[in-house]
Design a protein around this motif. Structure first.
Motif, mmCIF file in Angstrom:
data_model
loop_
_atom_site.group_PDB
_atom_site.id
_atom_site.type_symbol
_atom_site.label_atom_id
_atom_site.label_comp_id
_atom_site.label_asym_id
_atom_site.label_seq_id
_atom_site.Cartn_x
_atom_site.Cartn_y
_atom_site.Cartn_z
ATOM 1 N N ARG A 385 0.854 -1.199 0.000
ATOM 2 C CA ARG A 385 0.000 0.000 0.000
ATOM 3 C C ARG A 385 0.889 1.248 0.000
ATOM 4 N NH1 ARG A 385 -1.296 1.610 5.658
ATOM 5 N NH2 ARG A 385 -0.325 0.167 7.114
ATOM 6 N N LYS A 386 1.719 1.330 -1.027
ATOM 7 C CA LYS A 386 2.724 2.389 -1.079
ATOM 8 C C LYS A 386 2.102 3.777 -1.180
ATOM 9 C CE LYS A 386 6.633 -0.325 -2.607
ATOM 10 N NZ LYS A 386 7.841 -0.377 -3.459
ATOM 11 N N GLU A 387 0.864 3.827 -1.692
ATOM 12 C CA GLU A 387 0.216 5.135 -1.793
ATOM 13 C C GLU A 387 -0.094 5.729 -0.428
ATOM 14 O OE1 GLU A 387 -0.866 2.113 -2.716
ATOM 15 O OE2 GLU A 387 -3.013 2.155 -3.220
ATOM 16 N N ASP A 388 -0.005 4.911 0.650
ATOM 17 C CA ASP A 388 -0.242 5.419 2.008
ATOM 18 C C ASP A 388 1.010 6.013 2.640
ATOM 19 O OD1 ASP A 388 -2.840 4.557 1.849
ATOM 20 O OD2 ASP A 388 -2.491 2.676 2.910
ATOM 21 N N ILE A 389 2.171 5.758 2.038
ATOM 22 C CA ILE A 389 3.437 6.121 2.688
ATOM 23 C C ILE A 389 3.564 7.633 2.883
ATOM 24 C CG2 ILE A 389 5.948 6.184 2.347
ATOM 25 C CD1 ILE A 389 5.763 3.334 1.258
ATOM 26 N N PHE A 390 3.119 8.418 1.899
ATOM 27 C CA PHE A 390 3.248 9.870 2.020
ATOM 28 C C PHE A 390 2.427 10.396 3.196
ATOM 29 C CE2 PHE A 390 1.571 14.136 0.591
ATOM 30 C CZ PHE A 390 2.680 14.835 1.038
ATOM 31 N N LEU A 391 1.162 9.969 3.307
ATOM 32 C CA LEU A 391 0.310 10.443 4.398
ATOM 33 C C LEU A 391 0.854 9.991 5.753
ATOM 34 C CD1 LEU A 391 -3.281 9.819 2.954
ATOM 35 C CD2 LEU A 391 -2.073 11.995 3.170
ATOM 36 N N ILE A 392 1.304 8.743 5.818
ATOM 37 C CA ILE A 392 1.852 8.230 7.079
ATOM 38 C C ILE A 392 3.113 9.008 7.452
ATOM 39 C CG2 ILE A 392 2.911 6.228 8.185
ATOM 40 C CD1 ILE A 392 1.054 4.473 6.465
ATOM 41 N N SER A 393 3.950 9.290 6.454
ATOM 42 C CA SER A 393 5.204 10.021 6.716
ATOM 43 C C SER A 393 4.911 11.417 7.249
ATOM 44 C CB SER A 393 6.048 10.104 5.440
ATOM 45 O OG SER A 393 6.433 8.813 5.001
ATOM 46 N N GLN A 394 3.930 12.099 6.662
ATOM 47 C CA GLN A 394 3.563 13.431 7.150
ATOM 48 C C GLN A 394 3.113 13.381 8.609
ATOM 49 O OE1 GLN A 394 0.650 14.643 4.096
ATOM 50 N NE2 GLN A 394 1.979 16.393 3.695
ATOM 51 N N ARG A 395 2.270 12.391 8.925
ATOM 52 C CA ARG A 395 1.795 12.264 10.310
ATOM 53 C C ARG A 395 2.974 11.978 11.253
ATOM 54 N NH1 ARG A 395 -2.824 10.250 12.929
ATOM 55 N NH2 ARG A 395 -3.988 11.488 11.416
ATOM 56 N N LEU A 396 3.887 11.106 10.834
ATOM 57 C CA LEU A 396 5.032 10.753 11.683
ATOM 58 C C LEU A 396 5.972 11.935 11.875
ATOM 59 C CD1 LEU A 396 5.850 7.165 10.319
ATOM 60 C CD2 LEU A 396 4.787 7.747 12.507
ATOM 61 N N ILE A 397 6.179 12.717 10.799
ATOM 62 C CA ILE A 397 7.081 13.863 10.898
ATOM 63 C C ILE A 397 6.536 14.876 11.900
ATOM 64 C CG2 ILE A 397 7.922 15.892 9.627
ATOM 65 C CD1 ILE A 397 8.299 14.019 7.205
ATOM 66 N N GLN A 422 10.911 2.213 -1.353
ATOM 67 C CA GLN A 422 11.532 1.277 -0.412
ATOM 68 C C GLN A 422 10.603 0.103 -0.120
ATOM 69 O OE1 GLN A 422 14.846 1.796 0.541
ATOM 70 N NE2 GLN A 422 14.457 3.266 -1.087
ATOM 71 N N GLU A 423 11.193 -1.026 0.265
ATOM 72 C CA GLU A 423 10.411 -2.218 0.600
ATOM 73 C C GLU A 423 9.860 -2.160 2.028
ATOM 74 O OE1 GLU A 423 9.583 -4.912 -1.272
ATOM 75 O OE2 GLU A 423 10.387 -3.832 -2.986
#
Length: 534
Positions: A385-397, A422-423
């Motif tokens: 579900r790589k399309e979720d990585i950007f949103l998750i990264s923003q929340r984590l940052i 990334q894997e």
């Protein structure tokens, strides 16, 4: 006789040390210790009967060619380092015990002394078996170099049994030699108090707080919202780091039990004997050191609410049998007790293990598997579900910047692409650790691809993009024997492990970096290198 410590700063030249020591003899000085400083200096500890004699020595040394300055010090550098180490050890909340390669105690902090009711001045230099016993796991660590984790120990002191948990690590020098070991010591009563404490005010996640935009997650959360309304047992499946505890919390929060307790326990965090008594409680006198009035277990504390059992695949057989009875009968019996107590608890279990394979291998009860697998929910890994990585990264940052008290940092467009390529075998947990490492180490308002390349072990392609530092697939190709006598599984696994470590060391030629890439300690890498002759 008084003791003095002096520091001598000098310009290095042949024969200077000899001249200084000759002066100490001429002044009838009794030298105790000497330590060389990294930047052209030395510290001498000596004793003499008069201050005037010590001052006379300092005056004479000051006249030696090359000597720049002579001054008094309070301690030798090694004594200062020892004092600093002692302060650090005493600031730790756990007991610390260190031994040398011969098993002699070199350090013990105040917490360990309180637990064992002992005097450090008496113990230092003695064999560890004089405090504990000759079968303590730290002695095996000295021989084998293996770590141990959460082993239960017990000693008798002044007619009282002292029960504790201990974990240990070898101390290995640059040559890979075992030169000692360190153990942490935790009072059993302290562990019980921590585990049994239910944090009533902690924030529980809702499904609205789980960020996503992928269809897989949309379908999963839709199903989970429906499941949350019932009291049926849920089995959360997914790789490590996918957020199974967040899902368990959301299932509780959005269900009819949201005002009752939500208690989470990791089944790998406790030794077998403690896990059973923590889950089911115990009666007075159930074992040595038990609380006089007995103790409620987590099932009783979660009555009316939800009990989240993380890493359910690690349950020992005897606890599996007792858990099955709870699921079948809705009753528990305390350790050492004879009365059945009815409890109303919703069970949410989670695992990254292949339970079906464990059932086939006899490692997990089949009847318990079916009782747990009433409503299975599988959380997809980040790579699906790589399309979720950007949103998750923003929340984590945002979360990390708040934690570190830093202004919020943006992700450059190229960095977003790099993260999505990334894997992420460690999933969200690995992504969070990577971002926290980068945010700690950069002083910029935007995370660029080169920041990821330098600080996050993410490799760079020839065109300046970012690629996986270590591919997940095709690391090693194996020839599996089809005829005759095949190789033993243990030998095949060892060969694969050796090849992987060899290839990682070619790219990351240090045990620390190789350990980071493979998710193990540098000690493990050193032991493997020694074992395989690398």
């Amino acid at each position: 006789m008084r003791e003095y410590v002096i520091q001598i700063d000098f310009v290095d030249r042949p024969g200077l040390g000899y001249e200084i020591f000759k002066l100490t003899e001429q002044n009838a000085i009794d030298k105790i210790a000497m330590e060389v400083l990294p930047e052209h200096g030395m510290v001498i500890k000596f004793r003499c009967d008069l201050d005037s004699k010590a001052q006379s020595l300092i005056n004479d040394i000051s006249l030696v060619t090359g000597v720049k300055a002579v001054k008094y010090r309070d301690q030798m550098p090694c004594e200062e380092r020892e004092a600093e180490l002692k302060t650090i050890l005493n600031s730790v909340g756990e007991g610390i015990l260190a031994v040398d390669k011969d098993g002699k105690i070199t350090h013990i902090n105040e917490v360990a002394c309180r637990i064992f009711q002992c005097d450090p001045l008496v113990l230092i230099g003695l064999g560890v078996e004089t405090l504990l016993d000759d079968k303590h796991p730290i002695l095996d660590t000295l021989k084998s170099g293996k770590t141990y984790r959460l082993k239960e120990g017990r000693i008798n002191k002044k007619g009282r049994s002292i029960r504790y948990l201990t974990s240990g690590e070898p101390v290995i020098n640059a040559k890979g030699q075992i030169i000692g070991a360190v153990a942490t010591i935790t009072d059993f009563r302290q562990v019980e108090a921590i585990i049994s404490k239910v944090d009533k005010i902690r924030h529980l996640t809702t499904f609205d707080e789980i960020v996503f935009q992928s269809d897989k997650m949309r379908q999963l959360i839709g199903a989970a919202r429906t499941v949350a309304k019932s009291s049926s047992t849920v089995l959360l499946r997914g790789e490590s780091g996918t957020g199974k505890e967040l899902f368990a919390s959301a299932l509780h929060t959005e269900g009819p039990r949201h005002q009752a307790p939500f208690i989470a326990v990791n089944c790998t965090a406790l030794p077998d004997s403690l896990l059973e008594s923590e889950l089911f409680g115990y009666e007075e006198g159930a074992f040595t050191g038990a609380v006089k009035s007995g103790k409620k277990g987590l099932f009783e504390q979660a009555n009316g609410g939800t009990l989240f059992l993380d890493e359910i695949g690690e349950l020992p057989p005897q606890v599996q049998a007792r858990l099955l009875r709870v699921l079948q009968e809705g009753t528990i019996r305390r350790v050492g007790g004879g009365n059945e107590m009815r409890v109303d608890v919703r069970i949410i279990a989670a695992t990254h293990r292949n339970l079906e394979e464990m059932v086939r291998n006899g490692e997990f009860r089949e009847d318990l598997y079916y009782r747990l697998n009433v409503i299975p929910l599988t959380i997809p890994p980040l790579r699906e579900r790589k399309e979720d990585i950007f949103l998750i990264s923003q929340r984590l940052i945002r979360k990390i910047c708040t934690k570190l008290n830093k202004p919020e940092i943006r992700l450059a467009r190229e960095s977003i692409e790099a993260l999505m390529n990334q894997e992420w075998p460690g999933n969200i947990r690995q992504l969070e650790n990577t971002l926290e490492r980068v945010i700690n180490l950069i002083d910029a308002t935007e995370i660029q691809p080169h920041h990821l390349s330098v600080w996050a072990d993410i490799g760079t392609t020839s065109n300046g993009g970012v690629k996986n530092a270590l591919p997940r697939k095709n690391i090693v190709q194996l020839e599996i024997p089809c005829e005759g006598k095949g190789a033993r599984l243990k030998d095949i696994v060892a060969e694969v492990e050796k090849e992987i470590i060899t290839r990682v060391l070619e790219k990351y030629p240090s045990s620390r970096l190789a350990g980071q890439m493979l998710g193990v300690s540098n000690t493990t890498i050193l032991n493997k290198m020694r074992s395989y002759g690398l």
